[in-house]
Structures are given as structure tokens and as C-alpha cells.
Write a protein that holds these residues in place. Structure first.
Motif, PDB file in Angstrom:
ATOM      1  N   GLU A 154       8.523  -0.403 -13.678  1.00  0.00           N
ATOM      2  CA  GLU A 154       8.974   0.985 -13.809  1.00  0.00           C
ATOM      3  C   GLU A 154       8.203   1.911 -12.892  1.00  0.00           C
ATOM      4  OE1 GLU A 154       9.465   2.437 -17.744  1.00  0.00           O
ATOM      5  OE2 GLU A 154      10.414   0.610 -18.479  1.00  0.00           O
ATOM      6  N   GLN A 155       8.016   1.461 -11.633  1.00  0.00           N
ATOM      7  CA  GLN A 155       7.296   2.247 -10.635  1.00  0.00           C
ATOM      8  C   GLN A 155       8.138   2.479  -9.385  1.00  0.00           C
ATOM      9  OE1 GLN A 155       3.584   0.205  -9.895  1.00  0.00           O
ATOM     10  NE2 GLN A 155       2.737   0.713 -11.902  1.00  0.00           N
ATOM     11  N   LEU A 156       9.454   2.452  -9.556  1.00  0.00           N
ATOM     12  CA  LEU A 156      10.312   2.645  -8.387  1.00  0.00           C
ATOM     13  C   LEU A 156      11.539   3.465  -8.768  1.00  0.00           C
ATOM     14  CD1 LEU A 156      10.291   1.790  -5.353  1.00  0.00           C
ATOM     15  CD2 LEU A 156      11.896  -0.017  -5.995  1.00  0.00           C
ATOM     16  N   TYR A 157      11.314   4.632  -9.335  1.00  0.00           N
ATOM     17  CA  TYR A 157      12.415   5.510  -9.704  1.00  0.00           C
ATOM     18  C   TYR A 157      12.677   6.503  -8.575  1.00  0.00           C
ATOM     19  CZ  TYR A 157      12.050   3.634 -14.422  1.00  0.00           C
ATOM     20  OH  TYR A 157      12.039   2.802 -15.516  1.00  0.00           O
TER      21      TYR A 157
ATOM     22  N   PRO B 287       9.564  14.700  -4.721  1.00  0.00           N
ATOM     23  CA  PRO B 287      10.635  13.698  -4.650  1.00  0.00           C
ATOM     24  C   PRO B 287      10.654  12.993  -3.298  1.00  0.00           C
ATOM     25  CG  PRO B 287      11.554  15.889  -4.318  1.00  0.00           C
ATOM     26  CD  PRO B 287      10.085  16.077  -4.546  1.00  0.00           C
ATOM     27  N   TRP B 288      10.264  11.730  -3.288  1.00  0.00           N
ATOM     28  CA  TRP B 288      10.223  10.955  -2.051  1.00  0.00           C
ATOM     29  C   TRP B 288      11.111   9.733  -2.174  1.00  0.00           C
ATOM     30  CZ3 TRP B 288       8.070  13.383   1.864  1.00  0.00           C
ATOM     31  CH2 TRP B 288       7.055  14.312   1.617  1.00  0.00           C
ATOM     32  N   GLY B 289      11.983   9.552  -1.175  1.00  0.00           N
ATOM     33  CA  GLY B 289      12.794   8.355  -1.091  1.00  0.00           C
ATOM     34  C   GLY B 289      12.329   7.479   0.050  1.00  0.00           C
ATOM     35  N   LEU B 290      12.841   6.229   0.090  1.00  0.00           N
ATOM     36  CA  LEU B 290      12.399   5.260   1.089  1.00  0.00           C
ATOM     37  C   LEU B 290      13.581   4.747   1.906  1.00  0.00           C
ATOM     38  CD1 LEU B 290       9.957   3.102  -1.077  1.00  0.00           C
ATOM     39  CD2 LEU B 290       9.347   4.947   0.505  1.00  0.00           C
ATOM     40  N   TYR B 291      13.399   4.735   3.215  1.00  0.00           N
ATOM     41  CA  TYR B 291      14.338   4.091   4.130  1.00  0.00           C
ATOM     42  C   TYR B 291      13.565   2.999   4.846  1.00  0.00           C
ATOM     43  CZ  TYR B 291      17.640   3.402   7.990  1.00  0.00           C
ATOM     44  OH  TYR B 291      18.528   2.864   8.894  1.00  0.00           O
ATOM     45  N   LEU B 292      13.919   1.745   4.576  1.00  0.00           N
ATOM     46  CA  LEU B 292      13.192   0.608   5.130  1.00  0.00           C
ATOM     47  C   LEU B 292      14.050  -0.104   6.169  1.00  0.00           C
ATOM     48  CD1 LEU B 292      11.675  -0.923   1.849  1.00  0.00           C
ATOM     49  CD2 LEU B 292      10.704   0.836   3.350  1.00  0.00           C
ATOM     50  N   GLY B 293      13.594  -0.108   7.408  1.00  0.00           N
ATOM     51  CA  GLY B 293      14.231  -0.881   8.462  1.00  0.00           C
ATOM     52  C   GLY B 293      13.438  -2.157   8.672  1.00  0.00           C
ATOM     53  N   VAL B 294      14.024  -3.303   8.319  1.00  0.00           N
ATOM     54  CA  VAL B 294      13.296  -4.574   8.295  1.00  0.00           C
ATOM     55  C   VAL B 294      13.673  -5.397   9.523  1.00  0.00           C
ATOM     56  CG1 VAL B 294      12.718  -6.587   6.902  1.00  0.00           C
ATOM     57  CG2 VAL B 294      13.394  -4.460   5.779  1.00  0.00           C
TER      58      VAL B 294
ATOM     59  N   LEU C  83      10.873 -11.239   6.425  1.00  0.00           N
ATOM     60  CA  LEU C  83      10.282  -9.978   5.964  1.00  0.00           C
ATOM     61  C   LEU C  83      11.193  -9.267   4.975  1.00  0.00           C
ATOM     62  CD1 LEU C  83       8.757  -8.598   9.291  1.00  0.00           C
ATOM     63  CD2 LEU C  83       7.513  -9.480   7.296  1.00  0.00           C
ATOM     64  N   LEU C  84      12.514  -9.439   5.137  1.00  0.00           N
ATOM     65  CA  LEU C  84      13.452  -8.851   4.178  1.00  0.00           C
ATOM     66  C   LEU C  84      13.223  -9.441   2.797  1.00  0.00           C
ATOM     67  CD1 LEU C  84      15.995  -7.122   3.520  1.00  0.00           C
ATOM     68  CD2 LEU C  84      17.349  -9.148   4.108  1.00  0.00           C
ATOM     69  N   GLU C  85      13.098 -10.748   2.717  1.00  0.00           N
ATOM     70  CA  GLU C  85      12.872 -11.390   1.424  1.00  0.00           C
ATOM     71  C   GLU C  85      11.559 -10.925   0.803  1.00  0.00           C
ATOM     72  OE1 GLU C  85      13.188 -15.605   2.131  1.00  0.00           O
ATOM     73  OE2 GLU C  85      15.307 -15.588   1.518  1.00  0.00           O
ATOM     74  N   ALA C  86      10.512 -10.854   1.611  1.00  0.00           N
ATOM     75  CA  ALA C  86       9.206 -10.419   1.089  1.00  0.00           C
ATOM     76  C   ALA C  86       9.258  -8.963   0.624  1.00  0.00           C
ATOM     77  CB  ALA C  86       8.127 -10.612   2.155  1.00  0.00           C
ATOM     78  N   SER C  87       9.960  -8.111   1.387  1.00  0.00           N
ATOM     79  CA  SER C  87      10.050  -6.687   1.030  1.00  0.00           C
ATOM     80  C   SER C  87      10.855  -6.501  -0.255  1.00  0.00           C
ATOM     81  CB  SER C  87      10.705  -5.911   2.175  1.00  0.00           C
ATOM     82  OG  SER C  87       9.953  -6.012   3.370  1.00  0.00           O
ATOM     83  N   LEU C  88      11.948  -7.223  -0.376  1.00  0.00           N
ATOM     84  CA  LEU C  88      12.770  -7.105  -1.582  1.00  0.00           C
ATOM     85  C   LEU C  88      12.021  -7.604  -2.813  1.00  0.00           C
ATOM     86  CD1 LEU C  88      16.209  -8.293  -0.151  1.00  0.00           C
ATOM     87  CD2 LEU C  88      15.575  -5.956  -0.778  1.00  0.00           C
ATOM     88  N   SER C  89      11.231  -8.631  -2.659  1.00  0.00           N
ATOM     89  CA  SER C  89      10.434  -9.129  -3.786  1.00  0.00           C
ATOM     90  C   SER C  89       9.425  -8.083  -4.245  1.00  0.00           C
ATOM     91  CB  SER C  89       9.715 -10.419  -3.389  1.00  0.00           C
ATOM     92  OG  SER C  89      10.646 -11.445  -3.090  1.00  0.00           O
ATOM     93  N   MET C  90       8.824  -7.372  -3.297  1.00  0.00           N
ATOM     94  CA  MET C  90       7.897  -6.291  -3.653  1.00  0.00           C
ATOM     95  C   MET C  90       8.623  -5.165  -4.391  1.00  0.00           C
ATOM     96  SD  MET C  90       5.338  -5.811  -0.417  1.00  0.00           S
ATOM     97  CE  MET C  90       4.211  -7.117   0.077  1.00  0.00           C
ATOM     98  N   LEU C  91       9.796  -4.818  -3.889  1.00  0.00           N
ATOM     99  CA  LEU C  91      10.571  -3.764  -4.536  1.00  0.00           C
ATOM    100  C   LEU C  91      10.961  -4.168  -5.955  1.00  0.00           C
ATOM    101  CD1 LEU C  91      12.912  -2.767  -1.567  1.00  0.00           C
ATOM    102  CD2 LEU C  91      10.970  -1.459  -2.440  1.00  0.00           C
TER     103      LEU C  91
ATOM    104  N   ASP D 277       0.837  -1.209   0.000  1.00  0.00           N
ATOM    105  CA  ASP D 277       0.000   0.000   0.000  1.00  0.00           C
ATOM    106  C   ASP D 277       0.869   1.254   0.000  1.00  0.00           C
ATOM    107  OD1 ASP D 277      -2.297  -1.519   0.043  1.00  0.00           O
ATOM    108  OD2 ASP D 277      -2.519  -1.428   2.226  1.00  0.00           O
ATOM    109  N   LEU D 278       1.910   1.246   0.802  1.00  0.00           N
ATOM    110  CA  LEU D 278       2.796   2.403   0.884  1.00  0.00           C
ATOM    111  C   LEU D 278       3.461   2.681  -0.461  1.00  0.00           C
ATOM    112  CD1 LEU D 278       5.135   3.463   3.699  1.00  0.00           C
ATOM    113  CD2 LEU D 278       6.141   3.097   1.444  1.00  0.00           C
ATOM    114  N   LEU D 279       3.964   1.629  -1.122  1.00  0.00           N
ATOM    115  CA  LEU D 279       4.599   1.805  -2.435  1.00  0.00           C
ATOM    116  C   LEU D 279       3.615   2.387  -3.440  1.00  0.00           C
ATOM    117  CD1 LEU D 279       6.676  -1.507  -2.710  1.00  0.00           C
ATOM    118  CD2 LEU D 279       7.530   0.785  -2.191  1.00  0.00           C
ATOM    119  N   ASP D 280       2.376   1.910  -3.413  1.00  0.00           N
ATOM    120  CA  ASP D 280       1.368   2.410  -4.355  1.00  0.00           C
ATOM    121  C   ASP D 280       1.052   3.883  -4.093  1.00  0.00           C
ATOM    122  OD1 ASP D 280       1.259  -0.102  -5.467  1.00  0.00           O
ATOM    123  OD2 ASP D 280      -0.522  -0.726  -4.342  1.00  0.00           O
ATOM    124  N   LEU D 281       0.938   4.272  -2.838  1.00  0.00           N
ATOM    125  CA  LEU D 281       0.617   5.658  -2.505  1.00  0.00           C
ATOM    126  C   LEU D 281       1.759   6.600  -2.855  1.00  0.00           C
ATOM    127  CD1 LEU D 281      -1.167   5.111   0.933  1.00  0.00           C
ATOM    128  CD2 LEU D 281      -2.229   5.944  -1.181  1.00  0.00           C
TER     129      LEU D 281
END
Length: 643
Positions: A497-500, A470-477, A482-490, A459-463
């Protein structure tokens, strides 16, 4: 013209005779109001006037003069046009052979600024016909292939000729080629397909005292993508040795031999390939430009960008084979590099389409998620366009355009996210990734699980994707699952082409260690998981000692690395400061508490005094920006003014 002249005469005089009747001049009347002939009536009667003030002789002389001026103008303009199209005007001003190609093109007036997208190329200008065609064109750089006469036959001679394998003869020797090309204003790139042609060619170059332009020397010295071990390459060590011995004042262009045959052979550049290249080239004193297959550059950018970052002397030259690259792939490279450090040796019509797309106003910048944070928020080097997703609008003054001006916002639920996104100012969104009891494998923003509407990472990535600014992401996993699941989403978002945007990833139990005898298995597992699932990020490591002891398993990573420091580890003494300055060439540093940020501000002031620059790689992960803290801090005492 006669009708026009007669009409003019009739307008200015009261009739008169035909131009051929000279005797009739005595009866000519002066136009009313004319002042050219004075007031003497007798003089007026003796001289027939034209256009109201010129005698016949004066009119003829004026016409001849005007004709000569027009003729000279036509000749001059024609010469300028021919010069601009043929590249063969007067002698060039002095320019070092090992100088920058773009600087040369700017000096000669071929381009208006040092930008690789503006340079143009002519390929295989080998035989005299192709060479002359290239010299008569408006291209700026001539690329030609050098071999020796009769190579591989009993009649082989150490005479450099201009030919591409498998040709073994040519109507053009390197000596003749240089004589013709040096009369033009073109840059020079010589490609060597075998080592045997290098030494005699360098001897010829060394004897050519009139070279006053950049010369690039290219050879494929490493097996690159999809090339089997039995395929020969030029001996890189000997190639570079010969250049240093015989003709060192050049730009070196060491490349990888590439075999791109879709859909079977489509592999790209790997970490081992670029490391092998860097090991060979790292001590070379010349400027270096690495030729890179344009169709493979984007997929190999993780490694190519690392190579490019190792020295300001390095650049890339994108080239293509028979298959044209996608314009979007060329834009990706341009969006993530300095314009003066990438050349584009691309065929038409793709090159024109690329130039047009690069100038498009308001397009979304294809920022590499593992790229430099400062280049995302403050893209100082790219003048193509105003990007929708970038811009330097956090703080209004140039003095605040440094790492401490970046804002960091803690996100705990949907409401806090929407509040920040609605502001539109931009910054880094700090998100702790956890899970809920109902769905333990689904990444969720920690803090939102107590709500009836928990905010998932998806949901956060979609929003963020649909938000302005210009928004960047800092993810503390929290955990490895959860790291594997988060990286797969990224990875999925990046593939669409939705993560520039910049993405920093930190795993809570990953850290460096001062005890080099104890392997940091958690940190190594963290790095290997990132490399396997989504390598296009900045790795964040927690440091527990000073100076940081980056473990051996982490030194070979191609990702950017950020070191997270506790406040008590901020260096305060001169030796520690020197260590930090050296390490900032390789790593970013972040602190995440107010006291630590204040200590960083004091450090920034000291670094400014020593280096003269406030542009650092130190970041303050605080609810207040570094600039706001600076206004509240007495840096001479290292204490907040409101304490």
C-alpha cells in the motif's frame, strides 16, 4: 400552574380575592402604568383584570387558543417524525420508473445529494412481517425476491410470490407487495432467481399504473468468480428480451453468480467475465447497475473499472454476504469512482464505519495506479475530504483545469529528484530506466550511473512515497529484463500500500504499426509482461503513423492506453481532428517535444471551438507546461511569439 398564576396576579395588583369570588371584581385595582383598559376610572372598577390587561373572559379564551395551537404543533411535529421514519407520507411527485435512484432519493428529501454512500437498503423484505418491518423503518430501498408459487413442484402456478429459494410458498404475492410498498416512499429492487418468474412479474408491473419511483430488476445471468460450469444461471438473453417486450421503463441489474468460500474459493472477477457481461448488455438502452461482491471488488478493479468506463449509464452496486468487507477496500472503490456511480449495500456496523472513514479529513487517497491521470491531479468528483496526496493546486484558475496544466519533470539523478520533490507542487516524474555495468539487472535512473551514488528505481519509489504533494510516475524502460524487474518492484510497493499514484509504463521498442500484416511482437510481449507481473498501470505505446493503427493484440487490454505521437503526426485537418476526437474516448495522447506541444495547443483551441470544452486527454511532456507555452504562442499562426 395555579401558584404561578396567583403569583403573577399579586405582582401586578394590590392584592384581591380568590378567583372563585366573581363579585370581588368590582373592587379590583388597575396596575400602575397599565394602558390596556383606558383612563376611565369607573370602567377600571367594573372589570377585574389579569396579567395587568386581560379580563377573565379574555384570559380563558386566550388560554384555550394557546392550548389549541400547542396541540396542533405537537400533532404536526409527530406527523413529520412518523413520516420520516415510516416513509409513508402523502403522494409522491411524478418520477419515471426507469429514472435514477439517487435523483429520486434527492427529490423525495431522503438524501441531500446524489451519492451512493447515502442510500440505505433492506434485504429480503419478502413475507408480510418483513415487508411491514421494512416499511416502518427509515431505509430507502427495499430489496425483495420474486419466484412463482410452488416452483419446481406439480402444483406450480404462474403467480409471482415473494420468497427466496428454497422456499416455494409465501403469505405475500407480488401484487400484494406492490400495493403496500407503493404507498410508501421507498425505492424498489426485485431479484429474480429463475426465468419462469420474470414474465408474469413484468405483466403485473405493467398493470400497476401508479408506479412513481425507480424499479430495479436483478438476475444473475453470468457465472462469476469460483462458480463451476454446472451451476445454473438465469438466461441473460431471454431476461433482457422480456424486459424490452413487457416493461422496459426500469433499471436493469444483471449480475454474476458468485461463490465466495474462503480460504478455498476466493478468486475475483476476470477480464473474460466482464467482457462477457459487456457483450450481453452493451446495446441495452436502460440504465444498468452491476451487482459486485464487495470482498472481490478491489482485487478485480482493473476489470470492473474498465466495465464502468464503457458507458455513463453504468453503475456498480457493492453487496456483501455473511463475511463483512474491510473498510479500506470500500474506501479504495470510493476513491476511484464517482460518488453517484457506486451504491453500497453493506451491513452494519461496517457501513457506519465506512461512512465515518470516508469523511476523515486529510487521509491518504487510495488512488488506483492505472487510473485516470486527471482524476488524480484534479479530483473534481469526490467531496468527502481533502486528500493528502491529491489536489488541484497547480494552476489557480478553473480555465486551466485541463490536461495541459499537468507538469512533467525529467529526472536524471538524485539531485534533480530531490529538487522537484522539495517544491511540493506535484506533477509527473519522467524517468528513463536503465542499468549500471556493475548491476545490469537492477533498474537504475538513467543518467545517475555516472555518479558515485546512482539512483535506483527502488530508491526513487521510497523517496516519492515520503514526499508531499501529488506525484505520478512515467517510466521509460530500456529492455525486457529491466521491465520485469521494474514491474516486480511496483507490484511489491503496491502490495505494501505504498503506490497510490498514477504509473505510466513505456518500453522503448513497443509501438503500434500501420502494417496490420506484420505482428507487433515487441508490443504484444510488452503487454503480456505487464499483465503477468503488474497490470495496474497505464500502457504507453509509440505511434508511427496517422491515424493510429492499434494492433489486434492490444485491443483487448483492460489497462488504460496512452498513445505517444511525434510532432509531425499531430492532426491539422478537419477529418484528422474528427478521428482524434473519437479516439480520445478510449485513449490518452502525449507529445514529448516543444514543437509538438505548440501544435497541440493550436489543436486544443480548434477543439474548444468545435466542442465547447477544453478538457481533453492530450498531454504535453515538456519542461514547460501547456499553460506556459500557451502564453508564448500565437495560436492563429502556430508559432511561438519569441521565435
Amino acid at each position: 400552574m395555579k401558584d404561578k398564576t396567583m403569583s403573577d396576579e399579586e405582582e401586578w395588583s394590590d392584592g384581591g380575592t380568590d378567583e372563585g369570588e366573581e363579585e370581588g371584581q368590582n373592587g379590583r385595582k388597575q396596575p400602575v402604568g397599565s394602558t390596556c383598559q383606558g383612563s376611565d376610572a369607573e370602567s377600571e372598577a367594573k372589570q377585574r383584570v389579569y396579567l395587568g390587561c386581560l379580563t377573565r373572559q379574555q384570559l380563558v379564551m386566550s388560554s384555550v387558543a394557546a392550548g389549541l395551537v400547542l396541540l396542533l404543533t405537537i400533532i404536526t411535529v409527530s406527523a413529520v417524525v412518523l413520516t420520516s421514519t415510516s416513509g409513508s407520507s402523502g403522494p409522491l411527485p411524478p418520477f419515471p420508473v426507469g429514472g435514477d435512484m439517487l435523483d429520486f432519493l434527492v427529490q423525495t428529501g431522503e438524501i441531500s445529494r446524489a451519492d451512493g454512500i447515502l442510500a440505505t437498503w433492506y434485504h429480503r423484505a419478502n413475507n408480510k412481517s418483513e415487508m411491514n418491518k421494512a416499511l416502518a423503518s427509515d431505509v430507502m430501498i427495499l430489496e425483495a425476491d420474486v419466484t412463482v408459487e410452488g416452483i419446481g413442484t406439480p402444483n406450480q402456478k404462474p403467480i409471482p410470490i415473494m420468497a427466496h429459494p428454497p422456499a416455494i410458498s409465501s403469505d405475500n404475492t407480488l401484487d400484494q407487495w406492490l400495493e403496500a410498498v407503493l404507498k410508501s416512499r421507498k425505492g424498489i429492487k426485485l431479484d429474480f432467481k429463475s426465468l419462469v418468474s420474470v414474465a408474469p412479474s413484468l405483466d403485473l408491473l405493467n398493470k400497476s399504473r401508479s408506479i412513481n419511483r425507480p424499479v430495479w430488476l436483478n438476475a444473475d445471468i453470468i457465472r462469476g468468480p469460483n462458480v463451476p460450469d454446472f451451476m445454473p444461471v438465469v438466461n441473460g438473453t431471454r431476461f433482457l428480451q422480456l424486459i424490452q417486450e413487457k416493461f422496459p421503463d426500469v433499471t436493469v441489474s444483471p449480475g454474476w453468480k458468485v461463490n465466495y468460500v474462503p480460504p478455498i474459493f476466493t478468486g475475483t472477477y476476470t477480464r473474460s467475465m466482464v467482457e462477457e457481461m459487456y457483450d450481453i448488455i452493451r446495446h441495452v438502452p436502460q440504465k444498468v447497475t452491476f451487482p459486485v461482491h464487495a470482498l472481490l471488488a478491489r482485487r478485480g478493479w482493473q476489470h470492473l473499472s474498465w466495465l464502468l468506463s464503457q458507458s455513463p449509464r453504468f453503475s456498480l452496486t457493492l453487496w456483501q454476504g455473511s463475511v463483512h468487507p474491510e473498510v479500506s477496500d470500500l474506501l479504495f472503490v470510493r476513491d476511484n469512482s464517482h460518488p453517484a456511480r457506486v451504491y453500497y449495500d453493506i451491513y452494519e456496523p461496517t457501513m457506519s464505519s465506512f461512512k465515518q472513514a470516508a469523511k476523515q479529513q486529510g487521509r491518504v487517497r487510495q488512488f488506483y495506479p492505472g487510473g485516470n491521470l486527471m482524476e488524480f491531479f484534479y479530483p473534481t468528483h469526490n467531496s468527502d475530504t481533502n486528500f493528502l496526496s491529491g489536489g488541484s493546486h497547480f494552476l489557480p484558475t478553473d480555465i486551466d483545469r485541463h490536461s495541459l496544466a499537468v507538469h512533467w519533470f525529467t529526472i536524471t539523478d538524485r539531485a534533480s529528484l530531490l529538487a522537484q520533490l522539495s517544491d511540493g507542487g506535484g506533477g509527473m516524474l519522467v524517468v528513463q530506466v536503465g542499468s549500471s555495468r556493475d548491476q545490469p539487472t537492477v533498474p537504475v535512473v538513467q543518467g545517475s550511473t555516472s555518479n558515485s551514488d546512482p539512483l535506483t528505481l527502488q530508491d526513487l519509489l521510497d523517496l516519492v512515497q515520503t514526499a508531499y504533494g501529488p506525484w505520478g510516475l512515467y517510466l521509460g524502460v530500456q529492455t525486457h529484463d529491466l521491465l520485469e524487474a521494474s514491474l516486480s518492484m511496483l507490484n511489491s510497493a503496491y502490495s505494501r500500500e505504498q503506490l497510490y499514484r498514477p504509473v505510466w509504463v513505456h518500453m522503448e521498442d513497443s509501438h503500434s504499426t500501420s502494417n496490420t500484416q506484420v505482428p507487433d511482437t515487441s508490443g504484444q510481449q510488452f503487454v503480456s509482461t505487464v499483465e503477468r507481473l503488474f497490470p495496474h498501470v497505464t500502457l504507453v505505446l509509440t505511434e508511427g503513423s496517422w491515424p493510429p493503427q492499434i494492433t489486434p493484440g492490444l485491443r483487448g487490454v483492460s489497462q488504460r492506453v496512452a498513445v505517444r505521437l511525434r510532432a509531425e503526426l499531430i492532426p491539422r485537418r478537419g477529418e484528422e481532428l474528427d478521428t482524434l476526437l473519437r479516439m480520445m474516448d478510449k485513449y490518452d495522447f502525449i507529445v514529448d517535444d516543444r514543437d509538438g506541444c505548440i501544435a497541440v495547443l493550436v489543436l486544443i483551441e480548434r477543439m474548444t471551438q468545435r466542442t465547447g470544452s477544453r478538457n481533453t486527454r492530450l498531454y504535453c511532456m515538456s519542461d514547460q507546461s501547456g499553460a506556459e507555452l500557451l502564453s508564448q504562442t500565437d495560436t492563429s499562426t502556430n508559432r511561438p511569439q519569441n521565435v
